[in-house]
Write an enzyme that holds these catalytic residues in place. Structure first.
Site, PDB file in Angstrom:
ATOM      1  N   ASP A   1      22.639  14.506  13.847  1.00 42.10           N
ATOM      2  CA  ASP A   1      22.365  14.312  12.418  1.00 42.10           C
ATOM      3  C   ASP A   1      23.586  13.715  11.715  1.00 42.10           C
ATOM      4  O   ASP A   1      24.085  14.271  10.735  1.00 42.10           O
ATOM      5  CB  ASP A   1      21.996  15.654  11.779  1.00 42.10           C
ATOM      6  CG  ASP A   1      21.508  15.501  10.338  1.00 42.10           C
ATOM      7  OD1 ASP A   1      20.995  14.416   9.991  1.00 42.10           O
ATOM      8  OD2 ASP A   1      21.647  16.470   9.566  1.00 42.10           O
TER       9      ASP A   1
ATOM     10  N   LYS B   1      29.613  29.370   6.332  1.00 35.94           N
ATOM     11  CA  LYS B   1      28.318  28.699   6.332  1.00 35.94           C
ATOM     12  C   LYS B   1      27.219  29.676   6.700  1.00 35.94           C
ATOM     13  O   LYS B   1      27.307  30.372   7.723  1.00 35.94           O
ATOM     14  CB  LYS B   1      28.334  27.529   7.323  1.00 35.94           C
ATOM     15  CG  LYS B   1      27.039  26.748   7.404  1.00 35.94           C
ATOM     16  CD  LYS B   1      27.209  25.505   8.261  1.00 35.94           C
ATOM     17  CE  LYS B   1      25.945  24.665   8.293  1.00 35.94           C
ATOM     18  NZ  LYS B   1      26.129  23.406   9.053  1.00 35.94           N
TER      19      LYS B   1
ATOM     20  N   ALA C   1      20.840  20.725   3.373  1.00 39.86           N
ATOM     21  CA  ALA C   1      19.424  20.883   3.680  1.00 39.86           C
ATOM     22  C   ALA C   1      19.132  22.198   4.379  1.00 39.86           C
ATOM     23  O   ALA C   1      18.063  22.776   4.211  1.00 39.86           O
ATOM     24  CB  ALA C   1      18.955  19.722   4.553  1.00 39.86           C
TER      25      ALA C   1
ATOM     26  N   ALA D   1      21.751  24.897   4.869  1.00 42.11           N
ATOM     27  CA  ALA D   1      22.688  26.003   4.715  1.00 42.11           C
ATOM     28  C   ALA D   1      23.366  25.985   3.355  1.00 42.11           C
ATOM     29  O   ALA D   1      23.426  24.957   2.674  1.00 42.11           O
ATOM     30  CB  ALA D   1      23.751  25.943   5.812  1.00 42.11           C
TER      31      ALA D   1
ATOM     32  N   GLN E   1      30.792  26.551  -4.009  1.00 41.07           N
ATOM     33  CA  GLN E   1      29.647  26.738  -3.127  1.00 41.07           C
ATOM     34  C   GLN E   1      28.815  25.465  -3.126  1.00 41.07           C
ATOM     35  O   GLN E   1      28.518  24.915  -4.186  1.00 41.07           O
ATOM     36  CB  GLN E   1      28.785  27.914  -3.575  1.00 41.07           C
ATOM     37  CG  GLN E   1      27.641  28.233  -2.624  1.00 41.07           C
ATOM     38  CD  GLN E   1      26.787  29.397  -3.100  1.00 41.07           C
ATOM     39  OE1 GLN E   1      25.859  29.219  -3.880  1.00 41.07           O
ATOM     40  NE2 GLN E   1      27.119  30.594  -2.632  1.00 41.07           N
TER      41      GLN E   1
ATOM     42  N   HIS F   1       0.818  -1.212   0.000  1.00 42.96           N
ATOM     43  CA  HIS F   1       0.000   0.000   0.000  1.00 42.96           C
ATOM     44  C   HIS F   1       0.855   1.267   0.000  1.00 42.96           C
ATOM     45  O   HIS F   1       0.550   2.237  -0.716  1.00 42.96           O
ATOM     46  CB  HIS F   1      -0.908  -0.038   1.240  1.00 42.96           C
ATOM     47  CG  HIS F   1      -1.743   1.173   1.459  1.00 42.96           C
ATOM     48  ND1 HIS F   1      -3.007   1.316   0.939  1.00 42.96           N
ATOM     49  CD2 HIS F   1      -1.499   2.308   2.173  1.00 42.96           C
ATOM     50  CE1 HIS F   1      -3.510   2.484   1.317  1.00 42.96           C
ATOM     51  NE2 HIS F   1      -2.617   3.107   2.062  1.00 42.96           N
TER      52      HIS F   1
END
Length: 540
Positions: free
Chosen positions: A454, A365, A350, A352, A346, A113
């Site tokens: 992270d 940054k 997600a 910066a 450069q 599904h």
């Protein structure tokens, strides 16, 4: 010409559909269960299925007969949803599919599904290799295609987004479904802050629901709580979707699931994709809510690939995870991302944009303001994460973990000047030796009482040389925090392993090396808790 009849009955909606590949025509017949009060009760939903499934299947068969003659010669296969879902409902739908396939002497196709939610978006959009956000009642996860399967890049660690919203609306006294009511009331509300829980690529909704209920009990206007609930939970889903795009290098996103009918969620995702130059697609509402159209469409693809099952193989699977499905119907379309080669001056992640000054040895940054987020929430997250990154990057260096030197920080503007380190992300240079270093580094961070938050392969830098001379740096501690809880340390490991599974060519070997290295330096209890966390994802 392929024509497939699909049957859907995972939870609350009894549905049948006919899909003609020629003309890309989908006709859907549905009868949704509406509880008198509260949420979906499995027994009542099953009782609804017993009468509704035969009726909608009969409508679909009548359509085929009226347009094409006897169904035995006009239909090529019967597809049905094997799971995930409520066992009693699944069994009723599967029984109908088996009976119809047997009576017409047609092959049977068992469809996942959740994969169907993804594939209907991919089919209707024409995208090649999108990341998919599934936001449904019982689920919320982000999927990406890698090595012949759809990998779960991030998911809820407790309840589905729709169920979280429904739990809140039941507390308020509203009937099911609660999502449309929250959307309407939120338009008249002012934003109120609620807990924002993103852990790398994963997220959690239970604490947010409890906080929203407490706010109602404390007298906060329901319109304001609805606004805060939407802005918070949907920003979390959008952020993790952007993290998945960054991790995989994809530039296409599709939305699936019934909660995807919410206009504010679609607006957030569309804004995020526009800001990073990605394409976004949300199917029309009839394909977002539970429906047999998506079952028939994916069923046709599977049938044409020869992916059918016998009656004996057709038992339903209430806990059928999307990453268990071999993707037989897709050619090798190049969706596995190739290494990027020389890094540009450069880069964009997600959160910066980073300007690289290799000659000067610095990386500048800028943590970007996100237009999809409420301004108050956005400012709070940018300040907090910039401070955390500066502080924990330095703390990690002090305990022997290679990290960049922090030269300057401006939390209000979200700016950091860091030492330029490495010559590639681990994502583009992954090996067992290097992931061992990551295991050792995380163990040292945890031993010092903080988590990275992270640790994906995008947040690990590698300086390549002779194998023994490789340097592996941890970067971007923006989601990190101090903690002495084994649970938090184990979530670090869970995030890293999930990202490796979704991007590495030989994830099992890399994950084994990573855990061996962590075990040698860190606390064995963390690995034990990791095993427990792995059982919490939806349908484990």
């Amino acid at each position: 010409m392929t024509r497939v009849l699909g049957i859907e009955g995972t939870a609350w909606c009894a549905s049948a559909a006919v899909f003609d590949v020629t003309g890309d025509d989908v006709r859907i017949f549905s009868d949704a269960y509406q509880p008198d009060s509260g949420g979906i009760h499995p027994r009542e939903a099953a009782e609804h299925m017993r009468s509704a499934i035969p009726a909608v299947v009969a409508e679909a068969v009548e359509l085929v007969e009226s347009k094409h003659g006897a169904p035995g010669g006009a239909i090529d296969a019967i597809a049905f949803s094997r799971g995930p879902g409520l066992g009693p409902c699944l069994r009723i739908a599967a029984t109908a599919a088996r009976a119809l396939a047997g009576s017409l002497d047609l092959p049977l196709v068992g469809v996942n599904h959740m994969v169907a939610h993804l594939e209907i978006g991919r089919h209707r959009s024409g995208f090649d290799a999108p990341v998919c956000l599934n936001a449904s009642g019982a689920n919320a996860h982000v999927l990406g295609y890698h090595d012949g399967r759809y990998r779960v890049l991030g998911e809820t660690m407790d309840t589905g987004i729709g169920n979280a919203i429904d739990k809140f609306t039941r507390h308020v006294g509203w009937t099911h479904p609660g999502g449309p009511k929250v959307e309407r009331r939120a338009k008249d509300g002012e934003y109120v802050a609620l807990p924002y829980v993103v852990k790398g690529m994963d997220f959690s909704f239970s604490g947010i629901t409890s906080a929203a209920q407490d706010a109602i009990d404390d007298g906060t206007p329901v319109e304001d709580v609805c606004r805060g609930l939407q802005e918070t939970t949907f920003a979390m889903l959008t952020e993790v979707s952007e993290r998945a795009l960054s991790l995989t290098g994809a530039d296409e996103l599709v939305l699936g699931g019934g909660v995807g009918q919410n206009g504010r969620l679609r607006e957030m995702l569309e804004t995020m994709c526009a800001e990073r130059g990605a394409s976004f697609y949300a199917p029309e509402p009839r394909f977002l809510r539970d429906n047999a159209g998506m079952i028939a469409v994916l069923g046709a693809k599977m049938y044409e690939a020869g992916d059918t099952i016998t009656i004996d193989e057709s038992r339903v699977r209430p806990d059928f995870r999307p990453d268990e499905v071999p993707v037989t119907w897709r050619a090798d379309d190049g969706s596995d991302r190739a290494p990027t080669g020389t890094e540009p001056a450069q880069t964009r992640g997600a959160e910066a944009i980073v300007d690289l000054d290799r000659d000067g040895g610095s990386a500048y940054k800028r943590r970007l303001s996100k237009a999809y987020r409420h301004p108050e929430l956005d400012a709070r997250l940018r300040r907090r994460r910039t401070r955390s990154e500066a502080r924990l990057t330095s703390e990690a260096r002090r305990v022997g973990v290679p990290t960049p030197v922090v030269f300057d920080v401006d939390p209000r503007e979200g700016l950091l000047e860091l030492q330029f380190v490495g010559d590639a992300d681990l994502r583009d240079a992954i090996s067992e030796t290097r992931v061992r270093r990551v295991g050792e580094h995380l163990a040292r961070c945890h031993g010092a009482g903080f988590v990275h938050g992270d640790p994906t392969p995008r947040n690990v830098r590698v300086r390549r040389g002779e194998a023994a001379d490789d340097l592996v740096y941890l970067i971007d501690f923006g989601l990190g925090y101090h903690s002495d809880h084994v649970e938090d340390y184990a979530m670090d490991l869970h995030v890293f392993e999930g990202a490796v599974a979704g991007t590495a060519d030989d994830p099992a070997a890399c994950i084994g090396a990573f855990e061996d290295a962590y075990r040698a330096v860190g606390d064995e209890r963390v690995l034990g808790r990791l095993r427990e966390i792995e059982t919490r994802g939806r349908y484990q």
